[in-house]
Each structure stands twice: as structure tokens, then as C-alpha cells.
Write a protein that holds these residues in place. Sequence first.
Motif, PDB file in Angstrom:
ATOM      1  N   VAL A 142      19.234  31.311  20.402  1.00  0.00           N
ATOM      2  CA  VAL A 142      18.881  30.227  19.477  1.00  0.00           C
ATOM      3  C   VAL A 142      19.579  28.921  19.852  1.00  0.00           C
ATOM      4  O   VAL A 142      19.058  27.831  19.603  1.00  0.00           O
ATOM      5  N   TYR A 191      23.412  27.570  12.218  1.00  0.00           N
ATOM      6  CA  TYR A 191      21.960  27.601  12.007  1.00  0.00           C
ATOM      7  C   TYR A 191      21.637  27.632  10.516  1.00  0.00           C
ATOM      8  O   TYR A 191      20.720  26.928  10.061  1.00  0.00           O
ATOM      9  N   GLN A 225      22.829  28.020  18.955  1.00  0.00           N
ATOM     10  CA  GLN A 225      23.933  27.657  18.071  1.00  0.00           C
ATOM     11  C   GLN A 225      24.399  28.906  17.346  1.00  0.00           C
ATOM     12  O   GLN A 225      23.714  29.943  17.354  1.00  0.00           O
ATOM     13  N   ASP A 251      22.132  24.141   9.136  1.00  0.00           N
ATOM     14  CA  ASP A 251      21.070  23.230   9.575  1.00  0.00           C
ATOM     15  C   ASP A 251      19.750  23.531   8.886  1.00  0.00           C
ATOM     16  O   ASP A 251      18.989  22.612   8.547  1.00  0.00           O
ATOM     17  N   TRP A 252      19.468  24.826   8.688  1.00  0.00           N
ATOM     18  CA  TRP A 252      18.217  25.183   7.999  1.00  0.00           C
ATOM     19  C   TRP A 252      18.266  24.723   6.544  1.00  0.00           C
ATOM     20  O   TRP A 252      17.278  24.211   6.010  1.00  0.00           O
ATOM     21  N   MET A 294      14.745  27.967  18.140  1.00  0.00           N
ATOM     22  CA  MET A 294      14.239  28.719  17.007  1.00  0.00           C
ATOM     23  C   MET A 294      13.057  29.607  17.367  1.00  0.00           C
ATOM     24  O   MET A 294      13.001  30.783  16.974  1.00  0.00           O
ATOM     25  N   LEU A 309      16.221  35.616  11.214  1.00  0.00           N
ATOM     26  CA  LEU A 309      15.689  34.266  11.007  1.00  0.00           C
ATOM     27  C   LEU A 309      14.682  34.239   9.861  1.00  0.00           C
ATOM     28  O   LEU A 309      14.669  33.300   9.060  1.00  0.00           O
TER      29      LEU A 309
END
Length: 272
Positions: free
Chosen positions: A212, A219, A214, A222-223, A164, A177
Motif C-alpha cells: 500500500v 492509512y 504506508q 488518511d482514509w 490502494m 482495506l
Amino acid sequence: MDQLSVILQRFSMSTDVFFTGNLCGIASFNREPNQGHLHLLRSGALTIVDEQGQSQLIDQPTVLYFPKPHAHRIIASEEHPPQLVCANVVYNDNSSNPIADALPSLLCFRLTDCQKMNQTAHWLFEEAFEENCGKQPMINALTDVFIIHVLRHVMHNELIQHGMLAGLAHPQLSKVLLAIHETPDHSWGLEEMAELALMSRSKFADLFKKVVGQSPGDYVIDWRITVAKSLLLQDKPVALVANAVGYENGSALARVFRKKLNMSPKEWLELK
């Protein structure tokens, strides 16, 4: 808002200075849940030993930052006793912290590597080793500032090549992001993310995974789970949490939890 501020506001972390002075002998530090350690060496020498038994001699003004729970020992030099400031780094959400998770087990670099970091350390040492009123809150506040300088140093100098923080340091990926972090409830598709990065879909997907670690879609999921965990720990209703991270209802969030964690949000919360 910038990319680091978004995460620091959502996932708070604070410091608590517990030792200032000359260290003698051996100091041992255990793994503590949701907590890291920061050691600032002002002068003298020490040997740091990590939980794998690897040792390193430090004899110059240095920052030693264990972002995640990590057992370690500090062995003081008898000839040149180390003068230290030591602090706990506490992750206040009682859950994993995405910044800590993105860092290696130990960050170690000289204070002179970064002017702002060195300047803040100088102010911190002045406060720590003098008896002024308001000393404890002052050194805690300065240590909080110091941690931000450490994170800036890591990002600006691209010291992390994957994960990240590497993505946040990338001029194009950081835009994506930041948008994901600010609006986890948005329905993020590959085409929209690629447009934000000013890339084709295939180039963006390949670069994102390379930097990153993935895929963009994984992502985002997961976030959302990371944010959902934080909200659940604040006693927010599951339905409200689901809406806040982009799912229609609690059942949809539960399906994602089971797929990723093999348990429902309620079951996960009961373990905390």
C-alpha cells in the motif's frame, strides 16, 4: 459489499460524453479541477501527447484514460483519421477521488485486452455512431459501465503494484482495506487488522507498507481525512463528521487536520 463498490458509493464519479466522430487536426485538453478524461479509439490512428511532451502513436482500438486532471493533446492522423468517443470523468464530491489518486496519470491498453471491456466498447460505439432516441443518456451510462470494467481490469490483472488499488487486489490485505473503508469510525488497532488478514502483526505491518505504501495506522488516518472531507463538502457539522470518522469531537478532528494538512477543517472548507 465488495471493496470497489464501497469506494464508488462513497466517492461518486460519473462520465459525460462530449465528442463522438472522426477527429481532424489537433484537439487540446486542459487541466480541469476534479475531472479526468477518457478517450476510446474505435479505428484510425492518433498521436497522444502528454503534458510532459511525451508522445505515443496509437493505431489500434485502444482506451486512453487520464484519471486525474492532466493537460494533453490528440493529433489526428491525416491518412487514417481517428474515430473516437471522448468523455469527461467527473468526480462529483468536488474533492480528490481516492480511486483516481491511486492510478497513474495515464492508463493505456488495447480494448481486446479485456473481453468485457471490449464488449461494452462495442455497445458504446454502436450507440455513439447511430441516431437512436435517448442516445446521450445511453452513451453516458455505457461509459460509466466501461470505467468500472477498466478498474476491474486493473485490479484483476494486478496492473498497479503499489497503493490502494494494489492493496484491494491482494487476497488478504483487501479484507482489511474493505473493513477500514466501510467503518472509518471504528477504533482500528494493528492487532485487529492483522487478525483480519490472518497474519502476525509484524508480517502484516511489513506487507501492508510494502504493497500500500504506508503503515496501516497512517492509512487509517488518511482514509478518515478523505471521508471527512467528503462529509464536510456535504455541509455536515464538524462534530457529526468527527464522530463519523472515529473521533470524539470536532477538536480531535481539527488536531488531525492540522497535523496532516496544516489547517483546520473550517479553513480547509473555506478554500473549496
